[in-house]
Design a protein around this motif. Structure first.
Motif, short mmCIF file in Angstrom:
data_model
loop_
_atom_site.label_atom_id
_atom_site.label_comp_id
_atom_site.label_asym_id
_atom_site.label_seq_id
_atom_site.Cartn_x
_atom_site.Cartn_y
_atom_site.Cartn_z
N TYR A 40 0.62 -0.90 0.19
CA TYR A 40 -0.25 0.14 -0.42
C TYR A 40 0.68 1.23 -0.28
O TYR A 40 0.55 2.27 -0.72
N GLU A 41 1.72 0.66 0.75
CA GLU A 41 3.15 2.44 1.10
C GLU A 41 3.08 2.64 -0.59
O GLU A 41 3.75 3.80 -1.06
N LEU A 71 -6.61 -2.82 -2.37
CA LEU A 71 -6.00 -1.31 -2.55
C LEU A 71 -7.49 -0.52 -3.19
O LEU A 71 -7.08 0.03 -2.79
N VAL A 72 -7.75 -1.20 -3.94
CA VAL A 72 -8.82 -0.61 -5.04
C VAL A 72 -9.88 0.07 -3.34
O VAL A 72 -10.50 1.34 -3.44
N ASN A 73 -10.32 -1.06 -2.52
CA ASN A 73 -11.09 -0.42 -1.59
C ASN A 73 -10.85 0.09 -1.18
O ASN A 73 -11.55 0.96 0.05
N THR A 74 -9.09 0.33 -0.46
CA THR A 74 -8.92 1.78 0.57
C THR A 74 -7.89 3.18 0.15
O THR A 74 -7.76 3.73 0.43
N LEU A 75 -7.04 2.96 -1.25
CA LEU A 75 -6.84 3.96 -1.81
C LEU A 75 -7.80 5.53 -1.71
O LEU A 75 -6.81 6.47 -1.52
N PRO A 76 -9.22 5.17 -1.78
CA PRO A 76 -9.50 6.11 -1.87
C PRO A 76 -9.72 7.24 0.02
O PRO A 76 -10.33 8.29 -0.81
N ALA A 77 -9.17 6.16 0.95
CA ALA A 77 -9.12 7.08 1.63
C ALA A 77 -7.75 8.14 2.47
O ALA A 77 -7.87 9.31 2.60
N ASP A 78 -7.14 7.58 0.76
CA ASP A 78 -5.85 8.75 0.62
C ASP A 78 -6.25 9.95 -0.49
O ASP A 78 -5.55 11.03 -1.10
N PHE A 79 -7.04 9.16 -1.35
CA PHE A 79 -6.74 10.06 -3.16
C PHE A 79 -8.63 9.86 -3.48
O PHE A 79 -8.33 10.77 -4.46
N GLY A 80 -9.42 10.11 -2.43
CA GLY A 80 -10.81 10.69 -2.46
C GLY A 80 -11.06 9.49 -3.77
O GLY A 80 -11.35 8.57 -3.84
N ASN A 81 -12.30 10.36 -4.57
CA ASN A 81 -12.96 9.46 -5.53
C ASN A 81 -12.05 9.24 -6.77
O ASN A 81 -12.31 9.33 -8.04
N MET A 82 -10.83 9.73 -6.84
CA MET A 82 -9.91 9.20 -8.06
C MET A 82 -10.19 7.92 -8.62
O MET A 82 -10.32 6.37 -7.93
N PRO A 83 -10.23 7.94 -9.67
CA PRO A 83 -11.07 6.91 -10.87
C PRO A 83 -9.84 5.27 -10.91
O PRO A 83 -8.47 5.88 -10.58
N ILE A 84 -10.48 4.08 -10.43
CA ILE A 84 -9.26 3.48 -10.18
C ILE A 84 -10.11 2.09 -10.83
O ILE A 84 -11.11 1.89 -10.79
N TYR A 85 -9.02 1.47 -11.69
CA TYR A 85 -9.55 0.40 -12.18
C TYR A 85 -8.98 -0.68 -12.76
O TYR A 85 -7.83 -1.10 -11.75
N THR A 86 -9.60 -2.20 -12.28
CA THR A 86 -8.50 -3.15 -12.26
C THR A 86 -8.91 -3.72 -13.78
O THR A 86 -10.59 -3.83 -13.98
#
Length: 330
Positions: A40-41, A71-86
């Protein structure tokens, strides 16, 4: 794993759940291991520094796919609603541009992924990605590409086209190539063939992903079953508590077995003549723990303690020993 619950945190009544709906039965849950937290870091730093791409590699069944989900579920805590796609990289004997953009459109959730020719699909994808970034108020987008060892050189070139087009419109795309150790072999081939544009874009800093390697790693995983994995959400019922409700009241906790379980893994490896470096892929650890919860908890034999032999049975039932015997050298 998170679901709406009618149970409050103080409830002493074991939740009533429809049969086979608990995450231990469905397998739909993630354990934030030490390795996932390290990853994650790494991912967070790559996104913050707007790096174009990073290779995340490791042997099969370590939990890389589940790590992506976490990661997809946790990254919004640091990056808000930034688009993330798998994106899932499928196996193809020959790369095909039409298929390539069809599969990406499907994976990003576009409703019209099959109609039109390759150029139309490419334009549709770009419009979709730009609109999503704009709607989110973001100048960044992230791709996680699972099983990336299946990518061909042409597909890397098409990915570069996507990156360049997004960049032209002010959107930075960071691509995480997640896959098996063959990714490093591909990187070496690109070096030999002087494909530096691919290496510089996607493969500058390879990151090796590991399974459980230490007693501390094992302890933290078991602790998650005791404390952090709650179902139903906000019910106060951890996985351990749900399957061992009465012993849990008497301070039964899986993490207290960490040292013994670690020793059992080592003993079974020695008995099987396994000399490879110690590592437990998450698939086999979760199978081991799930076996114990189902077989020896209140819905099984309803014991108050887990014996060494019961841990042995669970490990053997996970398939770990056989997998290690036939594990290819790295």
């Amino acid at each position: 794993m998170v679901q709406t619950s009618l149970f409050n945190h103080q409830s002493s009544q074991r939740p009533f759940l429809p049969q086979d709906t608990h995450p231990i039965e469905t397998g739909k849950y993630n354990i934030p291991t030490n390795e996932i937290n390290k990853l994650y870091e790494k991912v967070k730093n790559s996104i913050q520094n707007r790096l174009p791409g990073t290779v995340v590699h490791g042997r099969p069944r370590l939990g890389k796919t589940r790590a992506i989900s976490y990661l997809v579920n946790t990254l919004p805590a640091d990056f808000g609603n930034m688009p993330i796609y798998t994106l899932l990289c499928r196996e193809h004997s020959k790369p095909n541009e039409d298929v390539f953009f069809t599969e990406i459109l499907k994976d990003v959730g576009h409703g019209l992924f099959a109609s039109g020719k390759a150029t139309a699909k490419r334009d549709r994808l770009m419009k979709f990605l730009l609109e999503r970034a704009d709607a989110a108020g973001q100048s960044r987008t992230v791709f996680f590409i699972d099983d990336a060892q299946r990518l061909h050189e042409l597909q890397y070139n098409w990915l570069m086209d996507i990156c360049n087009e997004l960049d032209r419109h002010g959107v930075n795309l960071t691509v995480f190539l997640v896959g098996q150790n063959e990714l490093l072999n591909q990187r070496s081939v690109f070096f030999e063939e002087e494909k530096y544009q691919i290496i510089g874009r996607f493969m500058v800093e390879p990151y090796k992903f590991y399974g459980v390697r230490t007693l501390e790693d094992l302890y933290e995983c078991l602790l998650c079953y005791d404390e952090d994995s709650i179902f139903p959400a906000d019910s106060g019922w951890s996985f351990t508590r749900y399957y061992f409700p009465k012993p849990f009241e008497q301070d039964f906790r899986l993490h207290k077995y960490a040292a013994e379980l670690h020793d059992v893994f080592i003993t079974l490896r020695q008995e099987a003549g396994i000399g490879k470096p110690f590592e437990i892929p998450m698939q086999y650890l979760t199978r081991t723990v799930e076996y114990v919860l189902r077989r020896y908890g209140c819905e099984g034999e309803d014991v108050n303690d887990i014996t060494r032999n019961q841990w042995k049975t669970a490990i053997k039932g996970s398939g770990y020993i056989e997998a290690e015997i036939y594990r290819a050298p790295e």
